[in-house]
Scaffold this motif. Structure first.
Motif, PDB file in Angstrom:
ATOM      1  N   GLN A  23     105.602  45.517  27.067  1.00  0.00           N
ATOM      2  CA  GLN A  23     106.421  44.956  27.332  1.00  0.00           C
ATOM      3  C   GLN A  23     107.957  44.779  27.232  1.00  0.00           C
ATOM      4  O   GLN A  23     107.616  43.122  26.556  1.00  0.00           O
ATOM      5  N   GLY A  24     108.479  44.981  27.227  1.00  0.00           N
ATOM      6  CA  GLY A  24     110.259  45.280  26.716  1.00  0.00           C
ATOM      7  C   GLY A  24     110.452  45.106  24.683  1.00  0.00           C
ATOM      8  O   GLY A  24     111.343  44.504  24.338  1.00  0.00           O
ATOM      9  N   GLU A  25     109.108  45.590  24.189  1.00  0.00           N
ATOM     10  CA  GLU A  25     108.896  45.048  22.623  1.00  0.00           C
ATOM     11  C   GLU A  25     109.249  46.562  22.203  1.00  0.00           C
ATOM     12  O   GLU A  25     109.205  47.472  22.886  1.00  0.00           O
ATOM     13  N   VAL A  26     110.072  46.826  20.826  1.00  0.00           N
ATOM     14  CA  VAL A  26     110.020  48.928  20.357  1.00  0.00           C
ATOM     15  C   VAL A  26     109.189  48.218  19.356  1.00  0.00           C
ATOM     16  O   VAL A  26     109.170  47.051  18.166  1.00  0.00           O
ATOM     17  N   LEU A  27     108.716  49.341  18.651  1.00  0.00           N
ATOM     18  CA  LEU A  27     107.761  49.784  17.382  1.00  0.00           C
ATOM     19  C   LEU A  27     109.223  49.744  16.601  1.00  0.00           C
ATOM     20  O   LEU A  27     110.083  50.914  16.684  1.00  0.00           O
ATOM     21  N   VAL A  28     108.519  49.274  14.623  1.00  0.00           N
ATOM     22  CA  VAL A  28     109.771  49.063  14.358  1.00  0.00           C
ATOM     23  C   VAL A  28     108.958  50.158  12.792  1.00  0.00           C
ATOM     24  O   VAL A  28     108.048  49.767  12.181  1.00  0.00           O
ATOM     25  N   ARG A 100     118.741  50.325  11.982  1.00  0.00           N
ATOM     26  CA  ARG A 100     118.682  49.484  11.650  1.00  0.00           C
ATOM     27  C   ARG A 100     118.684  48.303  12.127  1.00  0.00           C
ATOM     28  O   ARG A 100     119.552  48.105  12.437  1.00  0.00           O
ATOM     29  N   VAL A 101     117.943  47.233  12.224  1.00  0.00           N
ATOM     30  CA  VAL A 101     118.300  46.104  12.854  1.00  0.00           C
ATOM     31  C   VAL A 101     117.226  44.544  11.942  1.00  0.00           C
ATOM     32  O   VAL A 101     116.390  45.132  11.324  1.00  0.00           O
ATOM     33  N   CYS A 102     117.796  43.928  11.852  1.00  0.00           N
ATOM     34  CA  CYS A 102     117.028  42.501  12.007  1.00  0.00           C
ATOM     35  C   CYS A 102     116.924  41.908  13.211  1.00  0.00           C
ATOM     36  O   CYS A 102     117.396  42.251  14.607  1.00  0.00           O
ATOM     37  N   SER A 103     116.239  40.933  13.591  1.00  0.00           N
ATOM     38  CA  SER A 103     115.918  39.660  14.133  1.00  0.00           C
ATOM     39  C   SER A 103     115.065  38.493  13.982  1.00  0.00           C
ATOM     40  O   SER A 103     114.788  38.478  13.188  1.00  0.00           O
ATOM     41  N   VAL A 104     115.874  37.892  14.453  1.00  0.00           N
ATOM     42  CA  VAL A 104     114.836  36.419  14.439  1.00  0.00           C
ATOM     43  C   VAL A 104     113.250  36.548  14.274  1.00  0.00           C
ATOM     44  O   VAL A 104     112.982  37.125  15.324  1.00  0.00           O
ATOM     45  N   MET A 136     115.700  40.811  21.629  1.00  0.00           N
ATOM     46  CA  MET A 136     116.497  39.584  20.510  1.00  0.00           C
ATOM     47  C   MET A 136     117.057  40.672  19.023  1.00  0.00           C
ATOM     48  O   MET A 136     117.033  39.990  17.582  1.00  0.00           O
ATOM     49  N   LEU A 137     117.090  42.248  19.272  1.00  0.00           N
ATOM     50  CA  LEU A 137     117.322  42.965  18.188  1.00  0.00           C
ATOM     51  C   LEU A 137     118.834  42.910  17.687  1.00  0.00           C
ATOM     52  O   LEU A 137     119.949  42.854  18.560  1.00  0.00           O
ATOM     53  N   LEU A 138     119.379  43.313  16.661  1.00  0.00           N
ATOM     54  CA  LEU A 138     120.886  43.214  16.578  1.00  0.00           C
ATOM     55  C   LEU A 138     120.622  44.042  14.831  1.00  0.00           C
ATOM     56  O   LEU A 138     120.066  44.005  14.146  1.00  0.00           O
ATOM     57  N   GLU A 139     122.066  44.610  15.882  1.00  0.00           N
ATOM     58  CA  GLU A 139     121.656  46.425  14.579  1.00  0.00           C
ATOM     59  C   GLU A 139     122.178  46.140  13.239  1.00  0.00           C
ATOM     60  O   GLU A 139     123.552  44.508  13.172  1.00  0.00           O
ATOM     61  N   THR A 318     122.507  35.135  13.992  1.00  0.00           N
ATOM     62  CA  THR A 318     124.047  35.957  14.529  1.00  0.00           C
ATOM     63  C   THR A 318     124.485  36.195  12.834  1.00  0.00           C
ATOM     64  O   THR A 318     125.047  37.368  12.334  1.00  0.00           O
ATOM     65  N   ALA A 319     125.425  34.976  13.141  1.00  0.00           N
ATOM     66  CA  ALA A 319     126.536  34.376  12.774  1.00  0.00           C
ATOM     67  C   ALA A 319     126.211  34.925  10.786  1.00  0.00           C
ATOM     68  O   ALA A 319     127.542  35.387  10.197  1.00  0.00           O
ATOM     69  N   THR A 320     124.819  34.802  10.205  1.00  0.00           N
ATOM     70  CA  THR A 320     124.915  34.554   9.018  1.00  0.00           C
ATOM     71  C   THR A 320     124.401  36.377   8.510  1.00  0.00           C
ATOM     72  O   THR A 320     125.249  36.625   7.602  1.00  0.00           O
ATOM     73  N   LEU A 321     124.555  37.026   9.701  1.00  0.00           N
ATOM     74  CA  LEU A 321     124.111  38.333   9.536  1.00  0.00           C
ATOM     75  C   LEU A 321     125.621  39.040   9.522  1.00  0.00           C
ATOM     76  O   LEU A 321     125.878  39.598   7.756  1.00  0.00           O
ATOM     77  N   PHE A 322     126.217  38.651  10.141  1.00  0.00           N
ATOM     78  CA  PHE A 322     127.638  39.079  10.166  1.00  0.00           C
ATOM     79  C   PHE A 322     128.361  38.795   8.492  1.00  0.00           C
ATOM     80  O   PHE A 322     129.091  39.445   8.070  1.00  0.00           O
ATOM     81  N   LYS A 323     127.639  37.259   8.277  1.00  0.00           N
ATOM     82  CA  LYS A 323     128.983  36.742   7.412  1.00  0.00           C
ATOM     83  C   LYS A 323     128.385  37.515   5.489  1.00  0.00           C
ATOM     84  O   LYS A 323     129.095  37.479   5.102  1.00  0.00           O
ATOM     85  N   ILE A 324     127.209  37.180   5.846  1.00  0.00           N
ATOM     86  CA  ILE A 324     126.429  38.339   4.924  1.00  0.00           C
ATOM     87  C   ILE A 324     127.233  39.763   4.222  1.00  0.00           C
ATOM     88  O   ILE A 324     127.915  40.533   3.863  1.00  0.00           O
ATOM     89  N   ALA A 325     127.067  40.370   5.736  1.00  0.00           N
ATOM     90  CA  ALA A 325     127.788  42.167   5.769  1.00  0.00           C
ATOM     91  C   ALA A 325     129.737  42.282   5.333  1.00  0.00           C
ATOM     92  O   ALA A 325     129.661  43.101   4.866  1.00  0.00           O
ATOM     93  N   GLU A 326     130.205  41.361   5.478  1.00  0.00           N
ATOM     94  CA  GLU A 326     131.524  40.321   5.330  1.00  0.00           C
ATOM     95  C   GLU A 326     132.210  40.176   3.903  1.00  0.00           C
ATOM     96  O   GLU A 326     132.733  40.231   3.442  1.00  0.00           O
TER      97      GLU A 326
END
Ligand SMILES: [Zn+2]
Length: 364
Positions: A23-28, A100-104, A136-139, A318-326
């Motif tokens: 329930q509420g999960e995705v296969l990746v 493509r996603v990341c997640s805690v 919890m998915l982050l694109e 989340t902030a870390t993912l965006f700071k790496i991307a930037e």
């Protein structure tokens, strides 16, 4: 699917059933997964952890989270980037297949919270497929490579440790140990503009990496004391002015020290307590799974604070993912190698040599 299974404190590569999203999960599909120092420690201490986890109780001081289930086969890997393959029951489908996603690395289930990568219930990233919690998915922000996105987790650890140091801005930092944890702390200090950053490691390759990541003064502790180097620098304030002498002792005035323990072996905390100056804060980020001792007097004389740090908040992640991307957090130099699933057991051995590697990325 192919996976690296930890069984009886050994790593074996074999075919295992794919996980089924609940329930509420995705296969990746796992695209990239960093090998973490904690995984090396975990393999070493697998038996001990299993015993401790059985009677897990915070009051017993085992430090093994309830969510860590090491009783059966475990597929480790918690620093991942993945691609959505399918949506399980009760999902919204908002993040489309192929994204493509990341997640805690946490999976909240009705049966309880599971730590992905430290669970015998679901596989971690040393496998071709995982299940993740949809909310919890982050694109992955546009264009960031999967390898770099996989560094979100270890870099977030550095950001959190620096937050836990409760910096006011005028402290002088000293980072002991320049493995992945120390390097992440250096990157986070750099981001906050706290410096000059003094860093210390016995390995020349890691000292080089520390410099690349933004450390200003790098010490080889086999040649000179990082604490002495720190003390020399600490007599000057942020603007370079000489600080007034201490009112009581008449000794040179020093900036407040913030000392990051990024080694995680017995004896380091006591050594750092002995080397820290008045009012210093020691932030313990290195994960030591053995018993350790210290002399309280070392902390009493300097009225030291010791702060332990673990993980990060979802917001920091989340902030870390965006700071790496930037490009605000420099992460790329951390990656010193990539392997496929079959290469993981050897990569665990290779990572023991600090001259060779910092972070190896698994690409299943
Ligand atoms: Zn990790």
């Amino acid at each position: 699917m192919r996976a690296v299974v930890m069984r009886n404190a050994k790593l074996v590569v074999e075919d295992v059933p794919s996980p089924i999203p609940e329930q509420g999960e995705v296969l990746v599909k796992t695209l990239a997964c960093g090998i973490c120092g904690s995984d090396l420690h975990t393999l070493d201490f697998a038996h001990k952890i299993a015993e401790a986890a059985q009677g897990a109780d915070a009051s017993e001081g085992t430090n093994v989270p309830d969510s860590m289930d090491m009783s059966g086969d475990v597929i480790m890997g918690h620093e991942f980037c993945a691609e959505v393959l399918a949506h399980g029951p009760g999902t919204t489908g908002q993040i489309k297949v192929g994204t493509r996603v990341c997640s805690v690395p946490i999976l909240p289930r009705q049966s309880g919270v599971t730590a992905i990568g430290y669970s015998s219930e679901v596989p971690g990233g040393y496998s071709e497929q995982m299940v993740l919690s949809e909310p919890m998915l982050l694109e992955v922000p546009n264009g960031l490579s999967s390898e770099m996105a996989a560094l979100t987790e270890p870099m977030a650890v550095g950001c959190h440790a620096v937050e836990m140091a409760r910096l006011k801005g005028d402290e002088l930092p000293l980072v002991i140990g320049c493995g992945p944890v120390g390097l992440a702390v250096i990157a986070a200090l750099k981001l906050k503009g706290i410096g000059p950053i003094v860093a210390s490691d016995y390995s020349s390759a890691r000292r080089q990496l520390a410099e690349t990541m933004g450390a200003d003064i790098i010490v080889d502790p086999s040649k000179s004391s990082p604490y002495e180097k720190w003390s020399e620098l600490a007599t000057h304030g942020v603007d370079g002015e000489t600080l007034p002498p201490d009112f009581l002792t008449g000794m040179p005035g020093l900036r407040t020290g913030v000392y990051f323990e990024c080694v995680g072996v017995p004896g380091i905390i006591n050594q750092m307590m002995a080397g820290s100056k008045q009012g210093g804060r020691i932030v313990v980020v290195g994960v030591c799974m053995e018993e350790d001792t210290f002399t309280p007097m070392n902390g009493i004389t300097g009225e030291l604070n010791i702060q332990f740090a673990l993980g990060y908040t979802p917001e920091e992640f989340t902030a870390t993912l965006f700071k790496i991307a930037e490009g605000e957090i420099l992460a790329e130099p951390m990656i010193t190698g990539t392997v496929d699933i079959d290469g993981v057991p050897k990569a665990f051995k290779d990572l023991a040599d600090p001259e060779q590697h910092a972070k190896i990325i698994v690409k299943p």
